[in-house]
Design an enzyme around this catalytic site. Sequence first.
Site, PDB file in Angstrom:
ATOM      1  N   CYS A  27     -50.064 -38.021  49.173  1.00  0.00           N
ATOM      2  CA  CYS A  27     -50.041 -36.630  48.734  1.00  0.00           C
ATOM      3  C   CYS A  27     -51.370 -35.944  49.038  1.00  0.00           C
ATOM      4  O   CYS A  27     -52.434 -36.417  48.613  1.00  0.00           O
ATOM      5  CB  CYS A  27     -49.748 -36.557  47.237  1.00  0.00           C
ATOM      6  SG  CYS A  27     -49.628 -34.856  46.622  1.00  0.00           S
ATOM      7  N   LYS A  45     -47.227 -46.193  50.536  1.00  0.00           N
ATOM      8  CA  LYS A  45     -47.155 -45.145  51.565  1.00  0.00           C
ATOM      9  C   LYS A  45     -48.475 -44.390  51.585  1.00  0.00           C
ATOM     10  O   LYS A  45     -48.962 -43.951  50.549  1.00  0.00           O
ATOM     11  CB  LYS A  45     -45.999 -44.184  51.268  1.00  0.00           C
ATOM     12  CG  LYS A  45     -45.787 -43.093  52.317  1.00  0.00           C
ATOM     13  CD  LYS A  45     -44.490 -42.335  52.029  1.00  0.00           C
ATOM     14  CE  LYS A  45     -44.194 -41.295  53.115  1.00  0.00           C
ATOM     15  NZ  LYS A  45     -44.975 -40.058  52.913  1.00  0.00           N
TER      16      LYS A  45
END
Length: 373
Positions: free
Chosen positions: A104, A146
């Site tokens: 993010c 991720k």
Amino acid sequence: MLRIGPYPVDPAVVLAPMAGITNLAFRKLCREFGSSTSIYVCEMITARAVVERNEKTLHMMSFDEDEHPRSMQLYGVDPATLGEAVRIIVGEGWADHIDLNLGCPVPKVTRLGGGAALPYKRALFSKIVKAMVSGAEPAGVPVTVKFRIGIDDDHLTYLDAGRIAEAEGAKAVALHARTAAQRYSGHADWTAIARLKEAVTTIPVLGNGDIFSAADAVRMMDETGCDGVVVGRGCLGRPWLFAELQAALRGEALPEAPNLGRVGEVLYRHGALLAEHLGEDKAMRDLRKHMAWYLMGFPVGAELRRSFATVSSLTQLQDLIGELDPTAPFPRDAEGPRGRQGSPGKVALPHGWLDDPDDPAVPAGADLMHSGG
């Protein structure tokens, strides 16, 4: 065949967690087009909110009855909090697979040391993965990670991140081939995915970034050697992309692109699923942001588009869909990039964050609740 822990992933496709998008309704819609044995990840959940059993967050963690494996992405900065959140999740049987969000780029996340900022702190990152794996392993729940290429071009972290995740017991890693500074602008650097695949040899490596068609997914796997693809913005307003991905990765003929009549049917189905999950009023407000994506490139007049963007009930939605030309073919210019792109910019970081990559300290005030990114 791609496997993540005990789960075969066939075809090797993962729906990326997207804030405000990949709720129960949208995941169900994507699964109806795609394979039930691909993976569809819920929107990002904050570990602190799990530990505090925040009511809104628990609702965000909802899964469909036949959804399996139930895949959840966690965000956090404190190894203790993330470890405890994982123990709660597996203890309650809330998820079958847990992913760690290190991708993010949103300032409110990175300025606390979270998301795409965190892999720069190698020791802290290592402790986090170790705590999560330790909490999940007794229940046989795989943990994956991720992340992005790095903070910016001068602070690349992805190779170290891949090796650390592998060493600490993660069952797969996924690379969004952009830096945090790029956000969603420019082009993903697929050559980084290939380099990560060379560096990480004992667990699957998945690629993410600029997959807007089935052909893109095939090309990424061919060019990088990655074990699977993670699809985000490419499916916005196009959940049928998962049918195309399934066909392409299995060497089958692609289904015909939907005309506007079929798009209207899918749009209504999306609205109905959201109404079941959120209640009709909140569902229609949530659906509004999807309208431009569903209608992208189609010959829909400005007034009708405005009406779709302010829809307030399923009955009104059905009436508006009835005003569309059902024979209008799917437009070629709707196959490219969609969703937020924005422009690159400096990444917000905690004070002194770049001073020592081996400092394992948790930034002060980082352990906050803001599920959904």
